[in-house]
Design an enzyme around this catalytic site. Structure first.
Site, PDB file in Angstrom:
ATOM      1  CG  ASP A  80      -0.093   1.655   2.670  1.00  0.00           C
ATOM      2  OD1 ASP A  80       0.854   2.407   2.376  1.00  0.00           O
ATOM      3  OD2 ASP A  80       0.062   0.583   3.264  1.00  0.00           O
ATOM      4  CB  CYS A 121       0.406   7.529   6.500  1.00  0.00           C
ATOM      5  SG  CYS A 121      -1.023   8.657   6.609  1.00  0.00           S
ATOM      6  CG  ASP A 122      -0.431   2.588   6.529  1.00  0.00           C
ATOM      7  OD1 ASP A 122      -1.013   3.565   7.013  1.00  0.00           O
ATOM      8  OD2 ASP A 122      -1.039   1.621   6.051  1.00  0.00           O
ATOM      9  CE  LYS A 123       3.461  -0.463   4.901  1.00  0.00           C
ATOM     10  NZ  LYS A 123       2.141   0.178   4.780  1.00  0.00           N
ATOM     11  CB  CYS A 194      -7.492   6.184   7.281  1.00  0.00           C
ATOM     12  SG  CYS A 194      -7.163   6.750   5.594  1.00  0.00           S
ATOM     13  CD  GLU A 447      -1.698  -2.329   3.462  1.00  0.00           C
ATOM     14  OE1 GLU A 447      -1.085  -2.046   4.503  1.00  0.00           O
ATOM     15  OE2 GLU A 447      -2.605  -1.621   2.981  1.00  0.00           O
ATOM     16  CB  SER A 473      -5.511  -2.528   4.539  1.00  0.00           C
ATOM     17  OG  SER A 473      -5.984  -1.409   5.236  1.00  0.00           O
TER      18      SER A 473
END
Length: 565
Positions: A80, A121-123, A194, A447, A473
């Site tokens: 992202d 990570c995110d998704k 992150c 985002e 985010s």
């Protein structure tokens, strides 16, 4: 075993011949063992995933030692941060559905008996969870682990959000190009997701509360030797889960979801966790409504403040202070908040998992008697601007912005908003509106980290709010209200806004409204042309036609005959 479909009987000779050609079948006895998919997400574009090839190797080694036959396959992933601020961000949320579909496809096509999922990570984490619940075979999650926070030569702690905000600071002349470069060079010191309580780490922490991952999954650093040991333990445990036929829907219940949301509110997780957890609940066919969250948030003390809410604490500090188990143990002191009887992949209940946990640093994890606030770090706002709801990370909002009234500064896309903020169009007191960036309108609900970071970097964080039908985010901070539903592309009230309209945000009151009558809003909406999709071909064109509201998790529409009961 499910895998007998592709390996047992004389008629499966062609299947066995192909399996042998992979080199994974070492002896005929392997056909009597469970086939375990190592669902990895290694790639060299995402720092949170660059090291996962080694974790996959460890997982395969341990699965074989424990009596299974491992088959590694990969899913896609989007960073992202790298996708931020351009067309790439439109693919981020949409990639969640591709990941879910791809995991389902491989596991079903090859009749795997169980999965070790290695996201980060995110998704990727929610996408794999959606697939796990859809196919409902034994699964265990073990993430790649968080990144260590960075440190500049001057001793300042920094992370990725520091870089985004430094761009805004440099644009005003507050910091020099050399200072910007120093932050850039030191913010991301190595592999891992992150380092703050952003979306990736939030979801990996929630994995523990949901019961899908072993204790430590959310907080042990990617570079910590304990991360490799966690992978080994998880890879051994999947064999036990397969033998006992413990499946995701045996673990995920309404009570487990409420536990996860309570954890989320207690640590001020990313607003994206609400979006993803609603989608996960849908795959499990659990009846859970967006509107229920405020009641839970009202009962949940905010006890762990992590970046971006404060730069003093990162995920490594949470781990040092006792990790997610310590937060959950502290929350268990609030009568009736957690259901400790829910099962987990450990073979023990959540209560048993956290029984011996203790808080080792009260400056990181506060007691429930001394919280940052008596209510959770996330909440849902309703009103004539968001009849179906909107979300905000209250834990990252400064005191002056908990209530705010100001004139709307309206932009129909993120790029125009960034340009306007950078050029000084936005003044103290304004409410920036970014619309037509929802699931359908974006498409992909991009985002808004760049505009929020520029607002903070230009010193407007205590005087300017930003509202959007897009999302934020996990690293965004300030009065940032996202997921406004219905979205502008569906002719929600946000589409009716004009420059200068007075918007009132009341976070304690859980409301967001515009000083217009229902008739005013309706007449403006009636005068609008029908929304025209921005992208006419490829995956995003299909996604735009199929995606639903953020208030339902931005899941995809399914044929009526296939919809969950």
């Amino acid at each position: 075993m499910r895998s007998d479909t592709i390996k047992t009987g004389f008629e499966k000779a062609p299947h066995r011949s192909l399996l042998k050609a992979t080199g994974t079948i070492k002896e005929k006895g392997d056909y009597r063992k469970p086939f375990i998919g190592i669902c990895n997400s290694f790639n060299e574009l995402i720092p949170g995933h660059a090291h996962l090839q080694e974790l996959g190797r460890i997982a395969k080694e341990e699965v074989r030692k424990a009596g299974g036959v491992p088959f590694e396959f990969n899913t896609i992933g989007v960073c992202d941060g790298i996708a931020m601020g351009h067309i790439g961000m439109r693919y981020s949320l949409a990639s969640r559905e591709l990941i879910a579909d791809s995991v389902e496809t491989v596991a079903e096509a090859h009749r795997l008996d169980g999965l070790v999922c290695i996201p980060n990570c995110d998704k990727i984490t929610p996408g794999m969870m959606m697939a796990a619940l859809r196919i409902n075979i034994p699964v265990i999650f073990v993430s790649g682990g968080p990144m260590k926070a960075g440190c500049t030569p001057s001793g300042k702690t920094v992370d990725l959000i520091s870089v985004f905000e430094a761009v805004g600071q440099h644009s005003t002349g507050e910091i020099s190009e050399q200072e910007l470069e120093s932050i850039e060079e030191n913010a991301c010191p190595g592999c891992g997701s992150c380092s703050g309580m952003f979306t990736a780490n939030s979801m990996n922490c929630l994995s523990e509360a949901l019961g899908f991952a072993l204790p430590g999954n959310g907080t042990i650093l990617a570079v910590d030797p304990r991360r490799n040991e966690l992978v080994r333990e998880a890879s051994r445990q999947i064999i036990t889960l397969v033998k006992n036929n413990v499946r995701p829907r045996d673990i995920l219940s309404r009570e487990a979801l409420l536990n996860a949301f309570a954890l989320d509110f207690a640590m001020g997780g990313s607003t994206n966790t609400i979006l993803h957890t609603l989608a996960i609940a849908n795959e499990a066919e659990l009846d859970f409504d967006f509107s229920e969250l405020n009641a839970l948030s009202a009962r949940t003390p905010y006890i762990c403040k992590v970046s971006p809410a404060t730069m003093a604490v990162h995920i490594e500090d949470v781990d040092r202070a006792g990790g997610i188990s310590a937060i959950l143990h502290e929350l268990s002191k609030v009568e009736g908040l957690l259901d400790l009887s829910v099962p987990t992949v450990t073979g023990h209940t959540l209560g048993e998992n956290i029984a011996d946990a203790e808080v080792k640093d009260r400056s990181v994890i506060r007691s429930v008697e001394d919280p940052y606030s008596a209510t959770g770090g996330l909440c849902v706002l309703y009103g004539n601007l968001a009849p179906q709801g909107s979300v905000i990370k209250t834990g990252a909002v400064s005191a002056p912005m908990m209530k705010h009234t100001g004139p709307a500064k309206v932009y129909d896309c993120q790029d125009d908003a960034i340009k306007g903020i950078m050029e000084g169009e936005v003044k103290s007191g304004d409410v920036v509106v970014i619309r037509y960036e929802g699931p359908k309108g974006g498409p992909g609900m991009p985002e808004m980290l760049s505009p929020t970071s520029v607002i903070m970097g230009r010193g407007l964080g205590d005087s300017v709010a930003l509202i959007t039908d897009g999302r934020f985010s996990g690293g965004s901070r300030g009065a940032c209200i996202g997921h406004i539903s219905p979205e502008a592309a569906e002719k929600g009230p946000i589409a009716a806004l004009q420059n200068g309209d007075t918007i009132t945000i009341d976070i304690p009151g859980r409301t967001i409204s515009v000083d217009l009558t229902d008739e005013d809003i309706a007449s403006r909406i009636a005068a609008l042309p029908d929304f025209q999709p921005k992208i006419k071909k490829g995956y995003l064109a299909r996604y735009s036609q199929m995606v639903t509201s953020a208030s339902t998790g931005a899941i995809l529409k399914t044929p009526v005959s296939c919809e969950p009961k």
